[in-house]
Design an enzyme around this catalytic site. Sequence first.
Site, mmCIF file in Angstrom:
data_model
loop_
_atom_site.group_PDB
_atom_site.id
_atom_site.type_symbol
_atom_site.label_atom_id
_atom_site.label_comp_id
_atom_site.label_asym_id
_atom_site.label_seq_id
_atom_site.Cartn_x
_atom_site.Cartn_y
_atom_site.Cartn_z
ATOM 1 N N TYR A 17 -0.838 -0.646 10.268
ATOM 2 C CA TYR A 17 -1.145 -1.287 8.979
ATOM 3 C C TYR A 17 0.056 -1.182 8.035
ATOM 4 O O TYR A 17 0.447 -2.156 7.379
ATOM 5 C CB TYR A 17 -2.374 -0.595 8.381
ATOM 6 C CG TYR A 17 -2.726 -1.028 6.981
ATOM 7 C CD1 TYR A 17 -3.352 -2.250 6.755
ATOM 8 C CD2 TYR A 17 -2.460 -0.205 5.889
ATOM 9 C CE1 TYR A 17 -3.687 -2.642 5.464
ATOM 10 C CE2 TYR A 17 -2.796 -0.585 4.600
ATOM 11 C CZ TYR A 17 -3.408 -1.808 4.394
ATOM 12 O OH TYR A 17 -3.736 -2.190 3.116
ATOM 13 N N SER A 30 0.853 -1.197 0.000
ATOM 14 C CA SER A 30 0.000 0.000 0.000
ATOM 15 C C SER A 30 0.885 1.241 0.000
ATOM 16 O O SER A 30 1.996 1.225 0.544
ATOM 17 C CB SER A 30 -0.855 -0.026 1.267
ATOM 18 O OG SER A 30 -1.236 1.272 1.619
ATOM 19 N N SER A 31 0.365 2.335 -0.585
ATOM 20 C CA SER A 31 1.179 3.553 -0.658
ATOM 21 C C SER A 31 1.404 4.179 0.726
ATOM 22 O O SER A 31 2.257 5.048 0.873
ATOM 23 C CB SER A 31 0.551 4.570 -1.611
ATOM 24 O OG SER A 31 -0.763 4.870 -1.214
ATOM 25 N N CYS A 32 0.650 3.724 1.742
ATOM 26 C CA CYS A 32 0.918 4.271 3.083
ATOM 27 C C CYS A 32 2.157 3.625 3.702
ATOM 28 O O CYS A 32 2.543 3.962 4.817
ATOM 29 C CB CYS A 32 -0.294 4.197 3.998
ATOM 30 S SG CYS A 32 -0.809 2.547 4.353
ATOM 31 N N HIS A 35 -12.555 4.040 2.924
ATOM 32 C CA HIS A 35 -11.613 5.036 2.399
ATOM 33 C C HIS A 35 -12.393 6.267 1.945
ATOM 34 O O HIS A 35 -13.620 6.252 1.878
ATOM 35 C CB HIS A 35 -10.818 4.431 1.236
ATOM 36 C CG HIS A 35 -9.757 3.489 1.708
ATOM 37 N ND1 HIS A 35 -8.554 3.927 2.190
ATOM 38 C CD2 HIS A 35 -9.744 2.148 1.807
ATOM 39 C CE1 HIS A 35 -7.827 2.878 2.552
ATOM 40 N NE2 HIS A 35 -8.524 1.775 2.334
ATOM 41 N N LYS A 42 2.400 -4.079 6.060
ATOM 42 C CA LYS A 42 2.620 -4.112 4.607
ATOM 43 C C LYS A 42 4.121 -4.073 4.286
ATOM 44 O O LYS A 42 4.575 -4.746 3.362
ATOM 45 C CB LYS A 42 1.896 -2.943 3.930
ATOM 46 C CG LYS A 42 0.390 -3.130 3.880
ATOM 47 C CD LYS A 42 0.041 -4.344 3.047
ATOM 48 C CE LYS A 42 -1.425 -4.523 2.789
ATOM 49 N NZ LYS A 42 -1.731 -5.789 2.107
HETATM 50 P P1 GDP Z 1 -5.508 7.745 3.703
HETATM 51 O O1 GDP Z 1 -5.348 8.019 2.234
HETATM 52 O O2 GDP Z 1 -4.729 6.548 4.148
HETATM 53 O O3 GDP Z 1 -5.238 8.962 4.537
HETATM 54 O O4 GDP Z 1 -7.002 7.309 4.009
HETATM 55 P P2 GDP Z 1 -8.430 7.794 3.578
HETATM 56 O O5 GDP Z 1 -8.714 7.338 2.206
HETATM 57 O O6 GDP Z 1 -9.360 7.297 4.634
HETATM 58 O O7 GDP Z 1 -8.447 9.397 3.722
HETATM 59 C C1 GDP Z 1 -7.863 10.324 2.886
HETATM 60 C C2 GDP Z 1 -8.106 11.744 3.325
HETATM 61 O O8 GDP Z 1 -9.482 12.087 3.123
HETATM 62 C C3 GDP Z 1 -7.802 12.133 4.779
HETATM 63 O O9 GDP Z 1 -7.186 13.407 4.741
HETATM 64 C C4 GDP Z 1 -9.194 12.267 5.388
HETATM 65 O O10 GDP Z 1 -9.222 13.154 6.477
HETATM 66 C C5 GDP Z 1 -9.981 12.814 4.221
HETATM 67 N N1 GDP Z 1 -11.454 12.625 4.300
HETATM 68 C C6 GDP Z 1 -12.387 13.596 4.146
HETATM 69 N N2 GDP Z 1 -13.617 13.114 4.269
HETATM 70 C C7 GDP Z 1 -13.506 11.778 4.463
HETATM 71 C C8 GDP Z 1 -14.445 10.716 4.652
HETATM 72 O O11 GDP Z 1 -15.661 10.885 4.641
HETATM 73 N N3 GDP Z 1 -13.912 9.465 4.823
HETATM 74 C C9 GDP Z 1 -12.572 9.222 4.829
HETATM 75 N N4 GDP Z 1 -12.119 7.967 4.985
HETATM 76 N N5 GDP Z 1 -11.638 10.218 4.673
HETATM 77 C C10 GDP Z 1 -12.101 11.471 4.489
#
Ligand code: GDP
Length: 342
Positions: A137, A108-110, A180, A141
């Site tokens: 997590y 994963s890119s994280c 996500h 990975k």
């Molecule tokens: P990340 O890419 O590992 O950080 O995971 P996410 O896909 O959950 O979140 C990406 C970004 O989207 C973060 O900056 C969150 O704060 C923002 N975000 C804004 N609204 C939402 C939401 O409704 N759900 C999630 N999961 N993230 C959100």
Amino acid sequence: MHRDSKIYVAGGQSLIGAALLGELESQGYGNLLGKYTEGLDLTDPSQVDAYFATTKPEYVFLAAGKSGGIEANRKYPADLMRDNLLTGCHILHSAFQHRVKKLLYLASSCSYPKHCPQPMKEEYLLTGLLEPTNEAYALAKIAGIKLCQAYRRQYGAPFLCGIPGNTFGPGDDFSGDDSHVIPGLIRRMHEAKQKKAPSFLIWGTGAPRREFIFSRDLAEACILVMNEYDEAEPINLGMGSDISIAELAMLLKEIIGFRGEISFDSSRPDGMPVKILDSGKLRNLNWKPRTSFRKALEETYQSFLRSEEKQDRGARTEIKLLTADRRPRPAEGRARTGDRRP
Ligand code: GDP
């Protein structure tokens, strides 16, 4: 891979796994395993080994292991880490023991450091501290990547590692809280539209930038990598363009048809400030995404609407059955009255 090679997609029910099975099928690969393995516990080494011993796959795509969005990572770090460590560990070992011809592990890119230079090249892995919201997590990975490389170094095992960008697509986890950002925003914004809410709150500041990849395009890239790539070094799997969370929300607002205002809840974490992959190596294999970002989002929203409709229909059928059950049926009524007599 040949069209009749035996190919196992571990995690065939996950977003990426299901897309892989679909893409393999549509490219004419007919000997696929992993579609109907719900009963198989991939955290149990004896079950994994028995599965490899009986099915003897030649190629393995390792898309198994629980995952979730920023909130799921905050709430369940132990579950996510344990599940990914165990599934990775057992599948890699069984693939080695049963001499698969090639395996592609999906990380994963994280896995990249929080303050990684952008775009992130494969050699930047392990050059800095991880983002705290997904450290557990990400470490699992990274362990998976390192384990692939260790099997390759010690035994010459034909194991590859791919690092996908944030993946989304039809059949995603649209659960809202734990999903996500794309499926999460789709559910929450759709519900706000239905309620005719005047405003919609996005988590975080909206400033973070992310690179997304459509699950079907990612599946195509994975098949290409399996056929054309054979290095110990991981390969980034990104579509090559990025967007801020605020811009993403505006695009979804248009697609969903939400008419209210968008505002930001900055008490919620942003996660990594920027997460963009340098996918030069993948480009050198002549890959480019087929689906435009907007079209991919539209298709994903349509899939959400279909799943909601299916659930509604299920709930309506259940209500009908319950109502029918409560209606007294003459024969049964008599029998029950009769039963109650001393
Ligand atoms: P990340 O890419 O590992 O950080 O995971 P996410 O896909 O959950 O979140 C990406 C970004 O989207 C973060 O900056 C969150 O704060 C923002 N975000 C804004 N609204 C939402 C939401 O409704 N759900 C999630 N999961 N993230 C959100």
